[in-house]
Design a protein around this motif. Structure first.
Motif, PDB file in Angstrom:
ATOM      1  N   ASP A   1      -5.835   3.066   7.766  1.00  0.00           N
ATOM      2  CA  ASP A   1      -7.289   2.868   7.780  1.00  0.00           C
ATOM      3  C   ASP A   1      -7.722   1.415   7.922  1.00  0.00           C
ATOM      4  O   ASP A   1      -8.882   1.156   8.272  1.00  0.00           O
TER       5      ASP A   1
ATOM      6  N   ASP B   1       2.049  -0.824  -4.509  1.00  0.00           N
ATOM      7  CA  ASP B   1       0.816  -0.044  -4.539  1.00  0.00           C
ATOM      8  C   ASP B   1       0.063  -0.377  -5.812  1.00  0.00           C
ATOM      9  O   ASP B   1       0.661  -0.552  -6.872  1.00  0.00           O
ATOM     10  N   PHE B   2      -1.223  -0.506  -5.699  1.00  0.00           N
ATOM     11  CA  PHE B   2      -2.048  -0.895  -6.841  1.00  0.00           C
ATOM     12  C   PHE B   2      -3.430  -0.301  -6.637  1.00  0.00           C
ATOM     13  O   PHE B   2      -4.006  -0.418  -5.567  1.00  0.00           O
TER      14      PHE B   2
ATOM     15  N   LYS C   1     -10.190  17.106  -2.063  1.00  0.00           N
ATOM     16  CA  LYS C   1     -11.315  17.635  -1.292  1.00  0.00           C
ATOM     17  C   LYS C   1     -11.015  19.045  -0.805  1.00  0.00           C
ATOM     18  O   LYS C   1     -11.800  19.965  -0.994  1.00  0.00           O
TER      19      LYS C   1
ATOM     20  N   THR D   1      -5.318   7.243  -0.842  1.00  0.00           N
ATOM     21  CA  THR D   1      -6.598   7.959  -0.772  1.00  0.00           C
ATOM     22  C   THR D   1      -6.403   9.452  -0.566  1.00  0.00           C
ATOM     23  O   THR D   1      -6.981  10.274  -1.277  1.00  0.00           O
TER      24      THR D   1
ATOM     25  N   GLY E   1       0.168   6.028   5.011  1.00  0.00           N
ATOM     26  CA  GLY E   1       0.887   5.208   5.981  1.00  0.00           C
ATOM     27  C   GLY E   1       1.999   4.408   5.333  1.00  0.00           C
ATOM     28  O   GLY E   1       3.132   4.371   5.829  1.00  0.00           O
TER      29      GLY E   1
ATOM     30  N   ARG F   1     -16.651   3.659   4.749  1.00  0.00           N
ATOM     31  CA  ARG F   1     -15.588   3.026   3.975  1.00  0.00           C
ATOM     32  C   ARG F   1     -15.278   1.657   4.568  1.00  0.00           C
ATOM     33  O   ARG F   1     -15.409   1.455   5.768  1.00  0.00           O
TER      34      ARG F   1
ATOM     35  N   ALA G   1      -0.653  -6.832  -4.516  1.00  0.00           N
ATOM     36  CA  ALA G   1      -0.108  -7.894  -3.669  1.00  0.00           C
ATOM     37  C   ALA G   1      -1.188  -8.844  -3.169  1.00  0.00           C
ATOM     38  O   ALA G   1      -2.273  -8.406  -2.788  1.00  0.00           O
TER      39      ALA G   1
ATOM     40  N   LEU H   1      -7.451   8.742   9.620  1.00  0.00           N
ATOM     41  CA  LEU H   1      -6.929  10.063   9.295  1.00  0.00           C
ATOM     42  C   LEU H   1      -5.502   9.937   8.794  1.00  0.00           C
ATOM     43  O   LEU H   1      -4.738   9.081   9.276  1.00  0.00           O
ATOM     44  N   THR H   2      -5.136  10.815   7.855  1.00  0.00           N
ATOM     45  CA  THR H   2      -3.814  10.747   7.257  1.00  0.00           C
ATOM     46  C   THR H   2      -2.664  10.866   8.270  1.00  0.00           C
ATOM     47  O   THR H   2      -1.760  10.041   8.275  1.00  0.00           O
TER      48      THR H   2
ATOM     49  N   GLY I   1       0.833  -1.194   0.000  1.00  0.00           N
ATOM     50  CA  GLY I   1       0.000   0.000   0.000  1.00  0.00           C
ATOM     51  C   GLY I   1       0.865   1.240   0.000  1.00  0.00           C
ATOM     52  O   GLY I   1       1.679   1.455   0.904  1.00  0.00           O
TER      53      GLY I   1
ATOM     54  N   CYS J   1      -8.149  13.794   1.057  1.00  0.00           N
ATOM     55  CA  CYS J   1      -7.876  15.115   1.639  1.00  0.00           C
ATOM     56  C   CYS J   1      -7.517  16.181   0.597  1.00  0.00           C
ATOM     57  O   CYS J   1      -8.066  17.285   0.621  1.00  0.00           O
TER      58      CYS J   1
HETATM   59  P1  FAD Z   1      -4.567   4.775   1.687  1.00  0.00           P
HETATM   60  O1  FAD Z   1      -4.121   6.190   1.609  1.00  0.00           O
HETATM   61  O2  FAD Z   1      -5.976   4.471   1.274  1.00  0.00           O
HETATM   62  O3  FAD Z   1      -3.525   3.929   0.814  1.00  0.00           O
HETATM   63  C1  FAD Z   1      -3.666   2.551   0.525  1.00  0.00           C
HETATM   64  C2  FAD Z   1      -3.012   2.239  -0.815  1.00  0.00           C
HETATM   65  O4  FAD Z   1      -2.843   0.817  -0.938  1.00  0.00           O
HETATM   66  C3  FAD Z   1      -3.847   2.674  -2.019  1.00  0.00           C
HETATM   67  O5  FAD Z   1      -3.036   3.295  -2.994  1.00  0.00           O
HETATM   68  C4  FAD Z   1      -4.417   1.350  -2.547  1.00  0.00           C
HETATM   69  O6  FAD Z   1      -4.755   1.405  -3.908  1.00  0.00           O
HETATM   70  C5  FAD Z   1      -3.234   0.415  -2.247  1.00  0.00           C
HETATM   71  N1  FAD Z   1      -3.576  -1.023  -2.180  1.00  0.00           N
HETATM   72  C6  FAD Z   1      -4.704  -1.589  -1.651  1.00  0.00           C
HETATM   73  N2  FAD Z   1      -4.619  -2.931  -1.743  1.00  0.00           N
HETATM   74  C7  FAD Z   1      -3.423  -3.230  -2.332  1.00  0.00           C
HETATM   75  C8  FAD Z   1      -2.754  -4.428  -2.688  1.00  0.00           C
HETATM   76  N3  FAD Z   1      -3.298  -5.625  -2.434  1.00  0.00           N
HETATM   77  N4  FAD Z   1      -1.538  -4.361  -3.305  1.00  0.00           N
HETATM   78  C9  FAD Z   1      -0.964  -3.160  -3.557  1.00  0.00           C
HETATM   79  N5  FAD Z   1      -1.550  -1.981  -3.233  1.00  0.00           N
HETATM   80  C10 FAD Z   1      -2.756  -2.011  -2.620  1.00  0.00           C
HETATM   81  N6  FAD Z   1      -7.899  12.444   6.486  1.00  0.00           N
HETATM   82  C11 FAD Z   1      -7.400  13.570   7.068  1.00  0.00           C
HETATM   83  O7  FAD Z   1      -6.544  13.448   7.972  1.00  0.00           O
HETATM   84  N7  FAD Z   1      -7.787  14.822   6.662  1.00  0.00           N
HETATM   85  C12 FAD Z   1      -8.690  15.007   5.668  1.00  0.00           C
HETATM   86  O8  FAD Z   1      -9.008  16.148   5.321  1.00  0.00           O
HETATM   87  C13 FAD Z   1      -9.226  13.855   5.023  1.00  0.00           C
HETATM   88  N8  FAD Z   1     -10.115  13.985   4.011  1.00  0.00           N
HETATM   89  C14 FAD Z   1     -10.603  12.872   3.398  1.00  0.00           C
HETATM   90  C15 FAD Z   1     -11.539  13.031   2.380  1.00  0.00           C
HETATM   91  C16 FAD Z   1     -12.074  11.926   1.746  1.00  0.00           C
HETATM   92  C17 FAD Z   1     -13.070  12.125   0.639  1.00  0.00           C
HETATM   93  C18 FAD Z   1     -11.663  10.628   2.131  1.00  0.00           C
HETATM   94  C19 FAD Z   1     -12.216   9.417   1.435  1.00  0.00           C
HETATM   95  C20 FAD Z   1     -10.743  10.446   3.142  1.00  0.00           C
HETATM   96  C21 FAD Z   1     -10.203  11.573   3.805  1.00  0.00           C
HETATM   97  N9  FAD Z   1      -9.292  11.450   4.864  1.00  0.00           N
HETATM   98  C22 FAD Z   1      -8.803  12.565   5.481  1.00  0.00           C
HETATM   99  C23 FAD Z   1      -8.838  10.130   5.340  1.00  0.00           C
HETATM  100  C24 FAD Z   1      -7.441   9.786   4.751  1.00  0.00           C
HETATM  101  O9  FAD Z   1      -7.462   9.935   3.334  1.00  0.00           O
HETATM  102  C25 FAD Z   1      -7.056   8.342   5.121  1.00  0.00           C
HETATM  103  O10 FAD Z   1      -7.149   8.196   6.536  1.00  0.00           O
HETATM  104  C26 FAD Z   1      -5.628   8.000   4.702  1.00  0.00           C
HETATM  105  O11 FAD Z   1      -5.454   8.169   3.303  1.00  0.00           O
HETATM  106  C27 FAD Z   1      -5.312   6.546   5.085  1.00  0.00           C
HETATM  107  O12 FAD Z   1      -4.024   6.194   4.667  1.00  0.00           O
HETATM  108  P2  FAD Z   1      -3.632   4.659   4.445  1.00  0.00           P
HETATM  109  O13 FAD Z   1      -2.163   4.628   4.215  1.00  0.00           O
HETATM  110  O14 FAD Z   1      -4.167   3.833   5.561  1.00  0.00           O
HETATM  111  O15 FAD Z   1      -4.416   4.174   3.160  1.00  0.00           O
END
Ligand code: FAD
Ligand code: NDP
Length: 550
Positions: A387, A99-100, A124, A115, A80, A346, A191, A395-396, A76, A121
Motif C-alpha cells: 500500500d 513489525d510495529f 471485515k 491491516t 506484503g 488511507r 523501524a 489490495l492484499t 512491516g 479484509c
Molecule cells: P499492511 O498490511 O498495512 O502492513 C504494514 C505493517 O507494517 C503493519 O503491521 C504496520 O503496523 C507495520 N509498520 C508500519 N510502520 C512500521 C515501522 N516503522 N516499523 C515496523 N513496522 C511498521 N484488500 C483486499 O485485497 N481485499 C479486501 O477485502 C480488503 N478489505 C479491506 C478492508 C479494510 C477495512 C481495509 C482498511 C483494507 C482492506 N483491504 C483489502 C486492503 C488490504 O488490507 C491492504 O491492501 C493490505 O493489507 C496491504 O498490505 P501491506 O503489506 O502493504 O501493508
C-alpha cells in the motif's frame, strides 16, 4: 476501474483536523502496545543485536554480505512484508522483518499480520458474513425452516466481536509460527532509518537497537485518514471498528468508497440504523452503473444516504452521543448518532521513519514511495511493496505478489515482475460487486464508443427465486473491443459471491479471452457465474436486458 487499477487519495484527505499527519504516523514512541520484529533465515552467525553499540559508525561504506547483519530487512509484517520475508528465507538469505503497530488515536492496537488480518479484509469479511447470515436465516423460512414465533429476535455484537477477534488472534499466532518454522527470529520493534543500510529498532519498552542490512524492503502499509473538521477526534475508523467493545448503535458513515460501503453494509445488515454521507459519487474509479446498483440495493435494504453531503463539525453531547453538523445542497443538517465512522481514504506510513535520512524519494503530494516496476526505490539498497507504493492497487494479493516476486528476483535469479493489468477486485457491499479490467466509461475514453460493444443481462440467482428477492439488482456485463476480435476488456458483476465469480474469470481475462471464448465456455448450472457464457444482448441494440426466466 482502469485496467492498471490505480487509485489514490490525492486530495484534501491528507490534511487532518486535531489529528495531524504527524501524530497519526508517529504516535508517541514507546507507547504502542504491539510491536514485532522477526528475523528470518540463517541468523546463527549474526552478532547479538543487544550488544550493538548506539555509537557504532553506520556502515554506509560496507558492501559485502558479511559486513551486514542481514541480507535483507523487511519493515512491516503485513501482507506484503510477511510474504516477502518468508519467500526470501526460502533462499537461505539472512532476513529480518520488523513489525510495529502504533495505537490508533482511539487506542486500538493489534497483532502481527498487518491491516488485512487485523483491521482489514479478514474482520471485515467475517462481519459481512455475519450480516449476510441474517438474510439467509430469513430466506430459510421459505425453504421450510421454522422459527420461534416466526422471527429473529436480535443480534449480539459482543459475541460477533469475540468470534472475529478470536479468529484474528489465531491468525496472528499462525503467522508467528509460520515464520519460526522457516527459521525466522521475530523482533518486536518500530523501524526508523538512520541511513540507507541502517535502521534503529525501538521496542515497546523504549529500548533501541541498530540493525544493519544489505537491503531493506519497505512494507509499512497505510492508515486511515481523518477528515479535516472540528471534532474529528470523536470519530472512529476501520482501525477501531472490528474490535469495538460495544455495539456502535446508530451510526453515521462518512465516505463513499470501498471501506464506507462495505462497513455501512454489514452494520445495517446486523440491524443497526445506518446513514452514509457521500460528498460526491459512489466508488470513484469504478464503473458507475455498477456503483449505482450497489447504492440502490443498499438504500432498498435500509441504509440511509445523504448525497451530496459534507460534514462540518462533530460535537460530543453529555450522554456521549455525537451531534453532527453537515451541509447538503446548501441546507444545514444536524443529526445525532451514537457512532461516527470515517472512511475517507488511507495515507501511506512513510513519515517519521527517517526515509529522508536514507534519501528515499516520495510522491510529494501523497507521501507514497516512488518505485519502478521492480519495486526498486531511487535508493539501490531499498525496495518498497504494498500500500505504500504510489499508483498501485491497495489490495492484499497485490502486496503478497509483489513481496514474493521481489524476494525471488533478489535471491533466486528470477526475472518475473508483477503484472498490474487485469487486477481483479470485489467490493463486499451487501450486494457484492466484482470486476476485472476497464469500467465502461474508461473503455469509451480509451477505445472510443464505436469500438466497444457492451453485452449485458440482469439475472436471478437461484437462491433468490424461492426467497422472492428483488430481480433488479443482479447484473452482469462484458465490455469488448470490437476491433480486437471482441477481446473482453472489462467484466463486471453484482450478485451473491461476486468475489468467487470474478476470481474464476480472471485467468481468462489475463489470457486475452474474446467474447467467442466466453460463449464457447460451458457454464456450470445453476450458478451466477454462468451468466457470462450466455450474454447476447448488446447495449447498442437497446433490447431489454431484464431477467427473462429460465
Ligand atoms: P499492511 O498490511 O498495512 O502492513 C504494514 C505493517 O507494517 C503493519 O503491521 C504496520 O503496523 C507495520 N509498520 C508500519 N510502520 C512500521 C515501522 N516503522 N516499523 C515496523 N513496522 C511498521 N484488500 C483486499 O485485497 N481485499 C479486501 O477485502 C480488503 N478489505 C479491506 C478492508 C479494510 C477495512 C481495509 C482498511 C483494507 C482492506 N483491504 C483489502 C486492503 C488490504 O488490507 C491492504 O491492501 C493490505 O493489507 C496491504 O498490505 P501491506 O503489506 O502493504 O501493508
Ligand atoms: P478511498 O480512497 O477508496 O475512498 C475515499 C472515500 O472517501 C471517497 O468516497 C471520497 O470521496 C471520500 N472522502 C474523501 N475525503 C472526504 C472528506 N473530507 N469528506 C467526506 N468524504 C471524503 O478509501 P477507502 O478508505 O474506502 O479505501 C482505501 C483502499 O483500501 C481502497 O482503495 C482499496 O484499495 C482498499 N480496500 C479494498 C477492499 C476490498 O478489496 N474489498 C475493501 C476496503 C478497502 P470522493 O470520491 O468525493 O473523493
Amino acid at each position: 476501474m482502469g485496467s492498471g487499477f490505480c487509485k489514490s487519495s490525492v486530495d484534501g484527505n491528507l490534511k487532518y483536523g486535531k489529528f495531524t499527519e504527524n501524530n497519526l504516523n508517529n504516535y508517541s514512541s514507546g507507547n504502542g502496545t504491539s510491536h514485532h520484529l522477526i528475523s528470518i533465515g540463517n541468523t546463527n552467525n549474526q552478532p547479538g543485536l543487544e550488544n550493538k553499540s548506539d555509537t557504532e559508525a553506520s556502515p554506509l561504506e560496507k558492501t559485502t554480505q558479511e559486513d551486514f547483519q542481514y541480507d535483507i530487512v523487511v519493515i512491516g509484517g503485513g501482507s506484503g512484508g510477511l510474504a516477502c520475508a518468508k519467500e526470501a528465507a526460502t533462499f537461505s538469505a539472512r532476513v529480518a522483518c520488523l513489525d510495529f503497530v502504533d495505537p490508533s488515536p482511539r487506542g486500538s492496537v493489534w497483532g502481527l499480520g498487518g491491516t488485512c488480518v487485523n483491521v482489514g479484509c479478514i474482520p471485515k469479511k467475517l462481519m459481512h458474513t455475519a450480516a449476510l447470515l441474517k438474510d439467509k436465516v430469513k430466506d430459510s423460512e421459505k425453504f421450510g425452516w421454522l422459527f420461534e414465533n416466526g422471527s429473529i429476535t436480535g443480534h449480539d455484537w459482543k459475541i460477533l466481536r469475540q468470534s472475529v477477534q478470536n479468529y484474528v488472534s489465531s491468525l496472528n499466532w499462525g503467522y508467528k509460527k509460520a515464520l519460526k518454522d522457516k527459521g525466522v527470529k521475530y523482533i518486536n520493534a518500530k523501524a526508523t532509518f538512520i541511513d540507507k543500510h541502517t535502521i534503529e529498532a525501538t521496542k515497546k519498552n523504549g529500548n533501541k537497537e541498530k540493525i544493519t542490512s544489505k537491503k531493506f524492503v519497505l512494507a509499512t502499509g497505510g492508515r486511515p485518514t481523518y477528515p479535516d473538521f472540528p471534532g474529528n477526534e470523536f470519530c472512529i475508523t476501520s482501525d477501531d471498528l472490528f474490535s469495538l467493545k460495544k455495539c456502535p448503535g446508530k451510526t453515521l458513515v462518512i465516505g463513499g468508497s470501498y471501506v464506507a460501503l462495505e462497513c455501512a453494509g454489514f452494520l445495517a445488515g446486523l440491524g443497526l440504523d445506518v446513514t452514509i454521507y457521500i460528498r460526491s459519487i459512489l466508488l470513484r474509479g469504478f464503473d458507475q452503473q455498477m456503483a449505482e446498483l450497489i447504492g440502490a440495493y443498499m438504500k432498498n435494504h435500509g441504509v440511509k444516504f445523504r448525497r451530496p453531503c459534507i460534514p462540518k463539525k462533530v460535537e460530543q453531547l453529555k450522554d456521549g452521543n455525537l451531534k453532527v453538523f453537515a451541509f447538503s445542497e446548501d441546507e444545514e443538517i444536524i443529526e445525532t448518532f451514537e457512532t461516527v465512522f470515517v472512511a475517507v481514504g488511507r495515507a501511506p506510513c512513510t513519515s517519521n521513519i527517517g526515509l529522508e535520512k536514507a534519501n528515499v524519494r516520495l510522491q510529494p503530494k501523497t507521501g507514497h514511495v516512488l518505485v519502478d516496476n521492480r519495486e526498486q526505490t531511487n535508493v539501490e539498497s531499498i525496495y518498497a511493496i504494498g500500500d505504500i507504493c504510489y499508483n498501485k492497487p491497495e489490495l492484499t494479493p497485490v502486496a503478497i505478489q509483489a513481496g514474493k516476486m521481489l524476494a525471488r528476483r533478489l535471491f533466486a535469479n528470477s526475472k518475473e515482475v508483477v503484472d498490474y493489468d487485469n487486477v481483479p477486485t470485489t467490493v463486499f457491499a451487501p450486494l457484492e460487486y466484482g470486476c476485472i479490467g476497464l469500467a465502461e466509461e474508461d473503455a469509451i475514453v480509451k477505445f472510443g464508443e464505436d469500438d466497444i460493444e457492451v453485452y449485458h443481462q440482469y439475472f436471478e440467482p437461484l437462491e433468490w427465486t424461492v426467497a422472492e428477492r428483488d430481480k433488479k439488482y443482479c447484473y452482469a456485463k462484458l465490455i469488448c473491443q470490437k476491433s480486437k476480435n471482441q477481446k473482453v476488456v472489462g467484466l463486471h458483476i453484482t450478485g451473491p459471491n461476486a468475489g468467487e465469480v470474478t476470481q474464476g474469470w480472471t485467468i481468462g481475462m489475463r489470457m486475452g479471452a474474446t467474447k467467442t471464448d466466453f460463449e464457447e465456455t460451458l457454464g456450470i448450472h445453476p450458478t451466477c457465474s454462468e451468466v457470462f457464457t450466455t450474454l447476447y444482448i448488446t447495449k447498442r441494440s437497446e433490447k431489454n436486458p431484464a431477467v427473462t426466466g429460465c
